[in-house]
Design an enzyme around this catalytic site. Structure first.
Site, mmCIF file in Angstrom:
data_model
loop_
_atom_site.group_PDB
_atom_site.id
_atom_site.type_symbol
_atom_site.label_atom_id
_atom_site.label_comp_id
_atom_site.label_asym_id
_atom_site.label_seq_id
_atom_site.Cartn_x
_atom_site.Cartn_y
_atom_site.Cartn_z
ATOM 1 N N HIS A 57 46.341 40.863 46.412
ATOM 2 C CA HIS A 57 46.376 42.041 45.563
ATOM 3 C C HIS A 57 47.821 42.424 45.236
ATOM 4 O O HIS A 57 48.687 42.430 46.095
ATOM 5 C CB HIS A 57 45.699 43.212 46.292
ATOM 6 N N SER A 70 44.668 47.109 39.165
ATOM 7 C CA SER A 70 44.190 47.877 40.307
ATOM 8 C C SER A 70 43.679 49.253 39.863
ATOM 9 O O SER A 70 42.719 49.336 39.106
ATOM 10 C CB SER A 70 45.308 47.986 41.355
ATOM 11 N N ASP A 80 41.874 39.403 48.478
ATOM 12 C CA ASP A 80 41.975 40.794 48.034
ATOM 13 C C ASP A 80 40.677 41.511 48.393
ATOM 14 O O ASP A 80 39.589 41.050 48.012
ATOM 15 C CB ASP A 80 42.197 40.837 46.521
#
Length: 323
Positions: A294, A168, A264
């Site tokens: 995610h 991320s 996501d």
């Protein structure tokens, strides 16, 4: 399925549906409504007394940087490399939207990568926004990479075989670190491992709408986290070291492994970045992990897909070391 649940929950596997229900019961408000301090308290990770992956040696370190000392952990694989010699190493940068995230939150995944790949893993606790907006985190990661390369031999690490990776926001920082090293004409890492990286600030690809209310990270949350990263004093255009997709060219970057989650908001941006890398002559392996959302990559022991993804990362790193 409960009719109140978003339609895309049907795309989640059993592990992810269970986790999504737990998250929905814990996060009664979106992150952007909770605010920074409440979100940090609610999502703080406490490592178990007995880690799932036992390693004989994990060093708690203090890394010197231009802004002061950073906490870090260095995970040593139990087995000697083959052929004999110093270990390769992965600089792993945690996620959390530049605002959240700690060493404890990625402790299990760093242990698992070290154990399965035979690589040492260095995990630094870089400065977070909004207290320290861009480029503070990137500066810390650059300094950590420089320290690791300079200090490698003293820890039994090969300074010529260092990769970078992250999930991320950490994937953003890993990609940006490669771009910064290229721009400065410094030696590149041997690979970049990017798990659902946040690479673009346009929020325009279809997944931002399709999964706007996805579990854990909504589109509104991602926009809010991005605003914290840039900070209230940011004016003008966003540069490519903040949003790597803005780079005019991705040529000269190291080979990449890009993992995305099927459900996501960041999915399409990350996959578009992988395609741009490929078009610019960078060797890329891209995998969309089905049935998960995610954040799954660091949740060792929660998702079956996490185990599969870590296995792919370990295989990739072993191939890089062998090459």
């Amino acid at each position: 399925m409960n009719e109140a649940q978003p339609p895309h929950w049907e795309q989640l596997d059993a592990d992810a549906q269970l986790a999504a229900r737990v998250i929905a019961g814990t996060l009664r408000q979106p992150l952007h409504e909770l605010g920074v301090e409440a979100a940090r308290r609610l999502l703080a990770s406490t490592p178990p007394d007995q880690p799932l992956t036992q390693l004989k040696r994990v060093d708690d370190l203090t890394l010197p940087t231009r802004s002061g000392d950073l906490r870090a952990r260095l995970y040593h694989p139990d087995h000697p490399p083959s052929p004999a010699g110093p270990h390769p190493a992965l600089l792993y940068l945690h996620g959390g939207g530049f605002v959240l995230g700690t060493l404890d939150g990625v402790d299990e995944v760093c242990r698992a990568i070290a154990a399965r790949s035979g690589w040492a893993v260095l995990s630094p606790e870089y400065r977070l926004a909004p207290e320290n907006p861009y480029p503070a985190a990137l500066d810390d990661c650059f300094d950590a990479f420089t320290w690791l390369r300079r200090s490698a031999a003293g820890f039994g690490i090969d300074p010529r075989t260092i990769a970078v990776g992250g999930d991320s926001a950490g994937g953003n920082l890993a990609a940006a670190l490669c771009l910064k090293l290229r721009d400065l004409e410094l030696d590149q890492p041997v690979s970049q491992v990017l798990a659902y990286p946040a690479v673009d600030d346009a929020f325009a690809t279809p997944s931002w709408t399709e999964f706007a209310d996805a579990p854990l990270l909504t589109s509104a949350d991602a926009r809010w986290l991005w605003e914290q990263y840039l900070g209230p004093d940011h004016t003008g255009a966003v540069d490519h070291l903040a949003a790597p997709m803005r780079a005019e060219s991705l040529r000269g970057l190291p080979p990449a492994l890009v993992l995305t989650a099927a459900v996501d908001p960041l999915r399409d941006d990350a996959e578009a970045y992988a395609e741009r890398l490929r078009q610019d002559g960078v060797e890329v392996t891209a995998t969309r992990c089905a049935g998960v959302f995610h954040g799954f990559f660091t949740e060792v022991g929660v998702f079956a897909r996490t185990d599969e993804a870590i296995a792919q990362v370990a295989d990739h790193l072993r191939d890089v070391a062998g090459a």
